[in-house]
Design an enzyme around this catalytic site. Sequence first.
Site, PDB file in Angstrom:
ATOM      1  N   PRO A  88     -34.979  35.534  19.312  1.00  0.00           N
ATOM      2  CA  PRO A  88     -34.659  34.203  19.226  1.00  0.00           C
ATOM      3  C   PRO A  88     -35.257  33.313  20.436  1.00  0.00           C
ATOM      4  CG  PRO A  88     -32.838  35.715  19.577  1.00  0.00           C
ATOM      5  CD  PRO A  88     -34.041  36.458  19.348  1.00  0.00           C
ATOM      6  N   GLU A 115     -29.229  44.050  22.112  1.00  0.00           N
ATOM      7  CA  GLU A 115     -29.148  42.720  22.914  1.00  0.00           C
ATOM      8  C   GLU A 115     -30.536  42.121  22.889  1.00  0.00           C
ATOM      9  OE1 GLU A 115     -26.750  40.664  23.615  1.00  0.00           O
ATOM     10  OE2 GLU A 115     -25.253  42.204  22.935  1.00  0.00           O
ATOM     11  N   ARG A 153     -48.398  34.664   1.454  1.00  0.00           N
ATOM     12  CA  ARG A 153     -49.084  33.921   0.593  1.00  0.00           C
ATOM     13  C   ARG A 153     -50.188  32.840   0.818  1.00  0.00           C
ATOM     14  NH1 ARG A 153     -46.384  29.361  -0.229  1.00  0.00           N
ATOM     15  NH2 ARG A 153     -45.792  29.462  -2.236  1.00  0.00           N
ATOM     16  N   ASP A 168     -47.726  22.724  -1.115  1.00  0.00           N
ATOM     17  CA  ASP A 168     -46.113  22.842  -0.703  1.00  0.00           C
ATOM     18  C   ASP A 168     -45.644  22.147   0.323  1.00  0.00           C
ATOM     19  OD1 ASP A 168     -45.745  25.164  -2.470  1.00  0.00           O
ATOM     20  OD2 ASP A 168     -46.506  26.644  -1.061  1.00  0.00           O
TER      21      ASP A 168
HETATM   22  N1  SAH Z   1     -29.130  39.033  22.977  1.00  0.00           N
HETATM   23  C1  SAH Z   1     -30.205  38.382  22.293  1.00  0.00           C
HETATM   24  C2  SAH Z   1     -30.170  38.422  20.701  1.00  0.00           C
HETATM   25  C3  SAH Z   1     -30.368  39.741  20.289  1.00  0.00           C
HETATM   26  S1  SAH Z   1     -30.145  39.709  18.355  1.00  0.00           S
HETATM   27  C4  SAH Z   1     -30.268  36.733  22.712  1.00  0.00           C
HETATM   28  O1  SAH Z   1     -29.397  36.199  22.854  1.00  0.00           O
HETATM   29  O2  SAH Z   1     -31.515  36.008  22.737  1.00  0.00           O
HETATM   30  C5  SAH Z   1     -31.071  41.265  18.075  1.00  0.00           C
HETATM   31  C6  SAH Z   1     -32.492  41.219  17.614  1.00  0.00           C
HETATM   32  O3  SAH Z   1     -32.566  40.607  16.415  1.00  0.00           O
HETATM   33  C7  SAH Z   1     -33.583  40.389  18.560  1.00  0.00           C
HETATM   34  O4  SAH Z   1     -34.059  41.512  19.398  1.00  0.00           O
HETATM   35  C8  SAH Z   1     -34.639  40.086  17.546  1.00  0.00           C
HETATM   36  O5  SAH Z   1     -35.620  40.902  17.268  1.00  0.00           O
HETATM   37  C9  SAH Z   1     -33.857  39.765  16.204  1.00  0.00           C
HETATM   38  N2  SAH Z   1     -33.528  38.240  16.141  1.00  0.00           N
HETATM   39  C10 SAH Z   1     -32.321  37.812  16.191  1.00  0.00           C
HETATM   40  N3  SAH Z   1     -32.222  36.487  16.044  1.00  0.00           N
HETATM   41  C11 SAH Z   1     -33.798  36.203  15.642  1.00  0.00           C
HETATM   42  C12 SAH Z   1     -34.286  34.861  15.492  1.00  0.00           C
HETATM   43  N4  SAH Z   1     -33.715  33.884  15.256  1.00  0.00           N
HETATM   44  N5  SAH Z   1     -35.486  35.139  15.020  1.00  0.00           N
HETATM   45  C13 SAH Z   1     -36.294  36.225  15.317  1.00  0.00           C
HETATM   46  N6  SAH Z   1     -35.661  37.360  15.650  1.00  0.00           N
HETATM   47  C14 SAH Z   1     -34.553  37.566  15.837  1.00  0.00           C
END
Ligand code: SAH
Length: 244
Positions: A88, A115, A153, A168
């Site tokens: 994220p 995490e 795609r 698209d």
């Molecule tokens: N503690 C982190 C969140 C970890 S979520 C923070 O606050 O930034 C656990 C895993 O889910 C991440 O390591 C990632 O691989 C995935 N993940 C969660 N949300 C995501 C998103 N919006 N986009 C891509 N991967 C995501």
Amino acid sequence: MIFDILTIFPSFFDSPLKEGVIHKAIEADLLKIRTLNLRDYTHDRHRTTDDRPYGGGEGMVMKIEPLFKALEDLKKALPAPKVILMSPRGQVLKQNLVEDLAKEERLIIICGRYEGVDERFIEHCVDLELSIGDYILSGGETAALVVIEAVSRLIPGVLGCPASPHKDSFSNGLLEYPHYTRPADFKGWRVPDVLLSGDHKKIEKWRRQQSLKVTYERRPDLLKKAPLSIEDIKYLKGLGWKAE
Ligand code: SAH
């Protein structure tokens, strides 16, 4: 194109890769998608891939050793991959980035859990951190599927009709016009007359205007970057759009 997915839940991908367009592309050898179990790169009895965070606090962190070993192993194979970590905190996926990724020959996609991942791995081994949007998932697997589906795609031959990905939403900077199919009248809800007229010029103009209208109403931010003709701008101004 080759996707190597590194995950602690490889079976997560079983069903989605057996359906629809992606399945067909795999069968036709246009795509190769391999899932690797990160636990296969551990050496302890419990096949540990996570540990407590230095500095304390909630949750667990993915350990660097199994990730590093897996990547080392994967990098022995050719073609040279681009290494992506789903996160994220990453660059948010947009269609122009999808287009860039579709030009690669091989992507390694690493799915985080808990995490997240030891920062040293990100710093030294990852080419691109990629987010699919401003929200938190429990793991990177669903996000990896989003990337794979969006990129696949665009690979020539994956979609039956080669023109369709370019029409698209987003590919021309706008949202797409609405679609209708038979029946022409359902409970009095009629398909717009212009679409039944057979006049292709008129239909094209109507579609362009619908595309501009829906973008103006729902995503006016996109209009700032979209390539617009003088006629488009005139139409948008008629809707109340104020170009800066
Ligand atoms: N503690 C982190 C969140 C970890 S979520 C923070 O606050 O930034 C656990 C895993 O889910 C991440 O390591 C990632 O691989 C995935 N993940 C969660 N949300 C995501 C998103 N919006 N986009 C891509 N991967 C995501």
